[in-house]
Design a protein around this motif. Sequence first.
Motif, PDB file in Angstrom:
ATOM      1  N   UNK A  25       0.836  -1.193   0.000  1.00  0.00           N
ATOM      2  CA  UNK A  25       0.000   0.000   0.000  1.00  0.00           C
ATOM      3  C   UNK A  25       0.876   1.249   0.000  1.00  0.00           C
ATOM      4  N   UNK A  26       2.042   1.161   0.654  1.00  0.00           N
ATOM      5  CA  UNK A  26       2.934   2.320   0.722  1.00  0.00           C
ATOM      6  C   UNK A  26       3.436   2.691  -0.673  1.00  0.00           C
ATOM      7  N   UNK A  27       3.787   1.691  -1.472  1.00  0.00           N
ATOM      8  CA  UNK A  27       4.245   1.975  -2.828  1.00  0.00           C
ATOM      9  C   UNK A  27       3.143   2.662  -3.626  1.00  0.00           C
ATOM     10  N   UNK A  28       1.931   2.189  -3.475  1.00  0.00           N
ATOM     11  CA  UNK A  28       0.803   2.790  -4.199  1.00  0.00           C
ATOM     12  C   UNK A  28       0.571   4.236  -3.755  1.00  0.00           C
ATOM     13  N   UNK A  29       0.612   4.456  -2.443  1.00  0.00           N
ATOM     14  CA  UNK A  29       0.390   5.800  -1.917  1.00  0.00           C
ATOM     15  C   UNK A  29       1.500   6.744  -2.370  1.00  0.00           C
ATOM     16  N   UNK A  30       2.766   6.318  -2.206  1.00  0.00           N
ATOM     17  CA  UNK A  30       3.882   7.160  -2.615  1.00  0.00           C
ATOM     18  C   UNK A  30       3.834   7.424  -4.114  1.00  0.00           C
ATOM     19  N   UNK A  31       3.514   6.400  -4.887  1.00  0.00           N
ATOM     20  CA  UNK A  31       3.425   6.558  -6.335  1.00  0.00           C
ATOM     21  C   UNK A  31       2.363   7.557  -6.738  1.00  0.00           C
ATOM     22  N   UNK A  32       1.228   7.495  -6.070  1.00  0.00           N
ATOM     23  CA  UNK A  32       0.135   8.421  -6.355  1.00  0.00           C
ATOM     24  C   UNK A  32       0.553   9.865  -6.090  1.00  0.00           C
ATOM     25  N   UNK A  33       1.163  10.108  -4.947  1.00  0.00           N
ATOM     26  CA  UNK A  33       1.580  11.464  -4.616  1.00  0.00           C
ATOM     27  C   UNK A  33       2.740  11.936  -5.487  1.00  0.00           C
ATOM     28  N   UNK A  34       3.649  11.026  -5.821  1.00  0.00           N
ATOM     29  CA  UNK A  34       4.763  11.413  -6.689  1.00  0.00           C
ATOM     30  C   UNK A  34       4.248  11.794  -8.071  1.00  0.00           C
ATOM     31  N   UNK A  35       3.334  10.989  -8.605  1.00  0.00           N
ATOM     32  CA  UNK A  35       2.770  11.303  -9.927  1.00  0.00           C
ATOM     33  C   UNK A  35       1.995  12.616  -9.874  1.00  0.00           C
ATOM     34  N   UNK A  36       1.255  12.819  -8.796  1.00  0.00           N
ATOM     35  CA  UNK A  36       0.498  14.061  -8.641  1.00  0.00           C
ATOM     36  C   UNK A  36       1.409  15.267  -8.586  1.00  0.00           C
ATOM     37  N   UNK A  37       2.493  15.134  -7.843  1.00  0.00           N
ATOM     38  CA  UNK A  37       3.435  16.244  -7.723  1.00  0.00           C
ATOM     39  C   UNK A  37       4.144  16.501  -9.046  1.00  0.00           C
ATOM     40  N   UNK A  38       4.539  15.431  -9.724  1.00  0.00           N
ATOM     41  CA  UNK A  38       5.295  15.572 -10.972  1.00  0.00           C
ATOM     42  C   UNK A  38       4.469  16.236 -12.072  1.00  0.00           C
ATOM     43  N   UNK A  39       3.195  15.938 -12.120  1.00  0.00           N
ATOM     44  CA  UNK A  39       2.347  16.425 -13.206  1.00  0.00           C
ATOM     45  C   UNK A  39       1.484  17.621 -12.815  1.00  0.00           C
ATOM     46  N   UNK A  40       1.814  18.254 -11.706  1.00  0.00           N
ATOM     47  CA  UNK A  40       1.036  19.402 -11.240  1.00  0.00           C
ATOM     48  C   UNK A  40       1.705  20.701 -11.654  1.00  0.00           C
ATOM     49  N   UNK A  41       0.913  21.747 -11.807  1.00  0.00           N
ATOM     50  CA  UNK A  41       1.498  23.069 -12.059  1.00  0.00           C
ATOM     51  C   UNK A  41       2.369  23.477 -10.868  1.00  0.00           C
ATOM     52  N   UNK A  42       3.348  24.316 -11.105  1.00  0.00           N
ATOM     53  CA  UNK A  42       4.316  24.675 -10.061  1.00  0.00           C
ATOM     54  C   UNK A  42       3.666  25.269  -8.816  1.00  0.00           C
ATOM     55  N   UNK A  43       2.581  26.017  -8.971  1.00  0.00           N
ATOM     56  CA  UNK A  43       1.970  26.625  -7.781  1.00  0.00           C
ATOM     57  C   UNK A  43       1.305  25.571  -6.888  1.00  0.00           C
ATOM     58  N   UNK A  44       0.982  24.409  -7.438  1.00  0.00           N
ATOM     59  CA  UNK A  44       0.402  23.335  -6.627  1.00  0.00           C
ATOM     60  C   UNK A  44       1.487  22.456  -6.007  1.00  0.00           C
TER      61      UNK A  44
END
Length: 153
Positions: A5-24
């Motif tokens: 579950x940790x890999x899934x959670x970290x992956x989700x947040x990493x992908x979210x951070x990577x593909x988010x606009x800089x202000x987010x």
Amino acid sequence: LEGTWAQKMYGLFAAGAKHSPSFIKSFFFLWRSRPLSVPLDLFTIRTKSIRKKMQRIREHIVKQPLQHEDAVEEEWLSFVAYDFMRVRKLRTPAHLIHGGKDILLNTAQVDKFQKLFSSATLDIISEAGHVPPVEAPGELIKVISKYLATKAL
């Protein structure tokens, strides 16, 4: 962490951070440093001393603003997407130190990681958890000193 579950959670947040606009991205930076790391410290630091736990939490809170967001982002992404098979190519001597009561990385995971190194050695500090310098500093010094003494020969 593969399949956990940790890999899934970290992956989700990493992908979210990577593909988010800089202000987010600042939100992800703040989230990793406060709501994630602070409560984790309460559970991952294996010490009965509330003072030591609070000192570690205070360090997270005080030092986080000093870190460069891009560097933290790269570390986060490399942690989630790291190709552990690349470790097999390393020829540098390595010594792994693991807390035997670590609730984030179990001994089986550390054994798997050690097997990737051709010449890595391993010490387990049985009474330490995820943060041996805080939980068992005296034992950690002994382990490091023993390792360095063998390398000096």
